[in-house]
Design an enzyme around this catalytic site. Structure first.
Site, PDB file in Angstrom:
ATOM      1  N   ASP A 112      10.530   5.308  16.548  1.00  0.00           N
ATOM      2  CA  ASP A 112      11.089   4.080  17.098  1.00  0.00           C
ATOM      3  C   ASP A 112      11.236   3.073  15.969  1.00  0.00           C
ATOM      4  OD1 ASP A 112      11.239   4.964  19.753  1.00  0.00           O
ATOM      5  OD2 ASP A 112       9.200   4.314  20.193  1.00  0.00           O
ATOM      6  N   ASP A 130      16.774   5.740  23.225  1.00  0.00           N
ATOM      7  CA  ASP A 130      16.299   4.921  24.343  1.00  0.00           C
ATOM      8  C   ASP A 130      17.399   3.986  24.834  1.00  0.00           C
ATOM      9  OD1 ASP A 130      13.761   6.068  23.926  1.00  0.00           O
ATOM     10  OD2 ASP A 130      13.100   4.402  22.665  1.00  0.00           O
TER      11      ASP A 130
END
Length: 163
Positions: A112, A130
């Site tokens: 991330d 995402d």
């Protein structure tokens, strides 16, 4: 089919950016993009959204395989039915799901990097996959609402054959 191409583009962008973050930044290193509001932050997530169910790698792998098979089946069905918005939405979800799946399958964690701060609140760090999944789900909801409105407008809610 163009929709698998969309999914592939999402997957490639996601994997490319994750590769750059993983190989060019130290873990937890931050690069300010817009002051303290938006930062590129090298982070790893062993769970699902917001880090929930951390360490459940095989659960995520099995669920993702089932979900990807379902999305591919439903995507083909919606394309044959001539739908336009729903296949795009499913393509985004598919590309994102496969991107995060590959990370989990290979390394047991997802890279991330997008961090947004709103004053003292830091939104959970996320990635391109995402984002694609969230946008895809939002478009699925929009398509469902539009379809419902079309059916009400056409009178499709009534029972056929009744007089």
């Amino acid at each position: 089919m163009i929709y698998f191409g969309i999914a592939l583009i999402i997957f490639l962008i996601d994997q490319g950016v994750k590769y750059l973050v993983a190989t060019r930044m130290e873990l937890y290193e931050q690069i300010p993009v817009i002051g303290n509001f938006f930062l590129i932050t090298s982070h790893r997530n062993r769970g699902a959204a917001f880090g929930i169910l951390e360490g459940q790698r095989w659960l995520f792998i099995v669920i993702t395989i089932v979900v990807v098979i379902g999305i591919v089946w439903y995507l083909r069905k919606t394309v044959r039915a001539g739908q336009k918005l729903l296949p795009v939405a499913l393509s985004l979800v598919l590309g994102g799901a496969v991107g995060n799946f590959l990370d989990r399958a290979i390394s047991g964690e997802v890279v991330d990097f997008a961090q947004f701060n709103f004053g003292s609140y830091t939104f959970p760090i996320f990635n391109v996959a995402d984002s694609a999944i969230v946008i895809g789900v939002a478009l699925i909801i929009l398509d469902t609402m539009l379809e419902s409105r079309r059916e009400k407008g056409n009178g499709s809610g009534s029972v056929e054959g009744k007089s």
